[in-house]
Design a protein around this motif. Sequence first.
Motif, short mmCIF file in Angstrom:
data_model
loop_
_atom_site.label_atom_id
_atom_site.label_comp_id
_atom_site.label_asym_id
_atom_site.label_seq_id
_atom_site.Cartn_x
_atom_site.Cartn_y
_atom_site.Cartn_z
N ASP A 122 -1.93 0.50 -7.23
CA ASP A 122 -1.80 0.67 -5.78
C ASP A 122 -1.49 2.11 -5.42
O ASP A 122 -1.97 2.63 -4.40
CB ASP A 122 -0.72 -0.26 -5.24
CG ASP A 122 -1.07 -1.73 -5.43
OD1 ASP A 122 -2.29 -2.03 -5.49
OD2 ASP A 122 -0.16 -2.56 -5.53
N LYS A 125 -4.70 4.08 -5.74
CA LYS A 125 -5.62 3.75 -4.65
C LYS A 125 -5.21 4.45 -3.36
O LYS A 125 -6.05 5.02 -2.65
CB LYS A 125 -5.63 2.23 -4.45
CG LYS A 125 -6.56 1.77 -3.34
CD LYS A 125 -6.50 0.26 -3.19
CE LYS A 125 -7.37 -0.19 -2.02
NZ LYS A 125 -7.31 -1.67 -1.84
N GLN A 126 -3.91 4.42 -3.05
CA GLN A 126 -3.43 5.08 -1.84
C GLN A 126 -3.61 6.59 -1.95
O GLN A 126 -3.94 7.26 -0.96
CB GLN A 126 -1.96 4.74 -1.62
CG GLN A 126 -1.42 5.09 -0.25
CD GLN A 126 -1.94 4.16 0.83
OE1 GLN A 126 -2.32 3.04 0.56
NE2 GLN A 126 -1.99 4.65 2.06
N GLU A 169 -7.15 7.57 -1.14
CA GLU A 169 -7.44 7.49 0.29
C GLU A 169 -6.94 8.74 1.01
O GLU A 169 -7.65 9.32 1.85
CB GLU A 169 -6.80 6.24 0.89
CG GLU A 169 -7.44 4.95 0.40
CD GLU A 169 -6.76 3.73 1.00
OE1 GLU A 169 -5.79 3.92 1.79
OE2 GLU A 169 -7.17 2.60 0.69
N TYR A 170 -5.73 9.19 0.69
CA TYR A 170 -5.21 10.41 1.30
C TYR A 170 -6.02 11.63 0.86
O TYR A 170 -6.25 12.56 1.64
CB TYR A 170 -3.74 10.61 0.93
CG TYR A 170 -2.79 9.65 1.62
CD1 TYR A 170 -2.91 9.38 2.98
CD2 TYR A 170 -1.77 9.01 0.92
CE1 TYR A 170 -2.04 8.50 3.61
CE2 TYR A 170 -0.91 8.12 1.54
CZ TYR A 170 -1.05 7.87 2.88
OH TYR A 170 -0.21 7.00 3.51
N LEU A 191 2.60 10.24 -0.10
CA LEU A 191 2.87 9.04 -0.88
C LEU A 191 4.37 8.72 -0.91
O LEU A 191 4.77 7.57 -0.77
CB LEU A 191 2.36 9.23 -2.32
CG LEU A 191 0.84 9.16 -2.53
CD1 LEU A 191 0.51 9.47 -3.98
CD2 LEU A 191 0.31 7.79 -2.15
N LEU A 217 5.22 5.06 0.67
CA LEU A 217 5.31 4.02 -0.35
C LEU A 217 6.77 3.75 -0.69
O LEU A 217 7.60 4.66 -0.73
CB LEU A 217 4.55 4.43 -1.62
CG LEU A 217 3.03 4.51 -1.49
CD1 LEU A 217 2.41 4.89 -2.83
CD2 LEU A 217 2.45 3.19 -1.00
#
Length: 544
Positions: free
Chosen positions: A116, A119-120, A123-124, A156, A160
């Motif tokens: 995860d 993946k994040q 995206e950023y 992040l 997160l």
Amino acid sequence: MATYSVWSMRPLCAQKKTVFEAIRRARFETNSRRLATIVKHQTRVDENIKEKLENKDVKHKRHEGVQGVGTVILPKILVKSLKNYMQGQPVKQLQPHADAMARYLWCRKRPVEETDIKKQAREYAEKLGVADIDEDSEIEVPKESKKKMTTVMRKLKQHLYNWQPIKYDETKPMTYLLARLAPNYAVTYRVLNEIKKRVPDFRPQAVLDFGSGLGSTVWATDVLWKNSIQQFYCVDTSKDMHNLAEDILCGGSKEENKPYLDTVFFRHFLPIGSRVTFDLTVSAYALLELPNKQERLKTIENLWNKTDQFLVLIENGTFEGFLALMEARDFVMAQREKEQSVDGEDRLQEERNTLGLNTQVGHVFAPCQHDHACPVLNKGTKVPCNFEQKFFSELLGNSAVPSRERFSYIVLRKGDRQTKDAHWPRITQPVMPRSKHVVCQLCCANGQLEQATITKTKHGRDLYRCARTSSWGDLLPISRSEGDMLPVTEQTKSDNKELLHSIEMNEMEQSENGLDNERTISQEGHSNEQVNEIVAHDSPVERR
């Protein structure tokens, strides 16, 4: 121009109020008839208890589906032991730190998985124009790209959840005692009491408590099955928590008194032998303390293999706690499907005989009355399947006002589901008694959620009174054919918007005290360090 005094207008206002009240009552009566089931006499009270209700052997408010235990109080011997231990301790000074700890634990989430995070991060990175942010790459990265990668990492950390393990050293267990001992005991007692009530012949002789903490499971099982249990096996990684639990069992000091129970054994690891099993295995508020999903599933597998009868899992009544329990439920049910598959049956049987593992298939005992996928989770909302328990905390003498604890739980039982068992639906939300009808949300044996509207005319007096006196978490004693469904109409759904709104407001009220703490944790990324500062600041004792 005529003038009217306030007193002269009172009869007119009273008359209008009476008219409006009559109109409102007529609307409710019309709605109650419209909301009732269309098919008569198909849904009635279960025949097994109908005769008892008619003969008045059992009262409607105490029918066999009632699972509540009222307001739980701590055992007198436990309260006495706690008071002896807390003599000379700065209890009042520690109470604010205990409140901060309780809010922190309520906001605790599962650790973010590595997949995860990547993946994040991608995206950023795509938004900032960074082609690849693989840290293992040996290709030299331009200076401008390094700045963008720094920006990605900063975002992040802000967005997160930064999960950190909690270390329970010698200064923290006392604060944890003030924060969590009473609610932990109350919830554990409520869940285990359901097993005792529904299976009266079950008398465990060996109990395994994973993540035992201060030993609340030991006290709850001793009250329910006194003189039956021959071995308590308590597993916790903290030596200081074990020391405090031993002091409580010894009346406040293990150096001065003998233990109240001499069959309790404290260990830091699970028993190694694969043939060592326990009648009852409990894990209360421990799954969210494991570092990743792989460790959680591995722990569930070990606990399930060491269980002979019941495996009990309890977590906070938050959506994160609910998801952790659903992971465990789905994992055990997946093992059941493998066991029942024709292709893998011989192979799994051979592995079982070789390793000596107790991998017998099982089923969900509570709260679900089925082994299908969870209908609450399938709804796609973030409202968990949770329940509420009231309790008195006598540690500070404030026993006049009961406290409330939201919790989620799952009880798994070894063996196949018995066909003779009454598969009564579970009431999963607060009951809504209304004028001449009762609205309940039920989780049924067919794996579906139903909004049921029950009236005396359509369903009989016994079922109506049982539903009206039932509470959140009880089983509703319904008898009907397998294909019949309780009434679900568009009018029922619109009429129960009030129920959904009240549930959401209760969730907001319960979590508003911990919302700021959760936001700080998720955005600033220093959860464990922050709570340690809160608890340890100017205090000789911290928390667990």
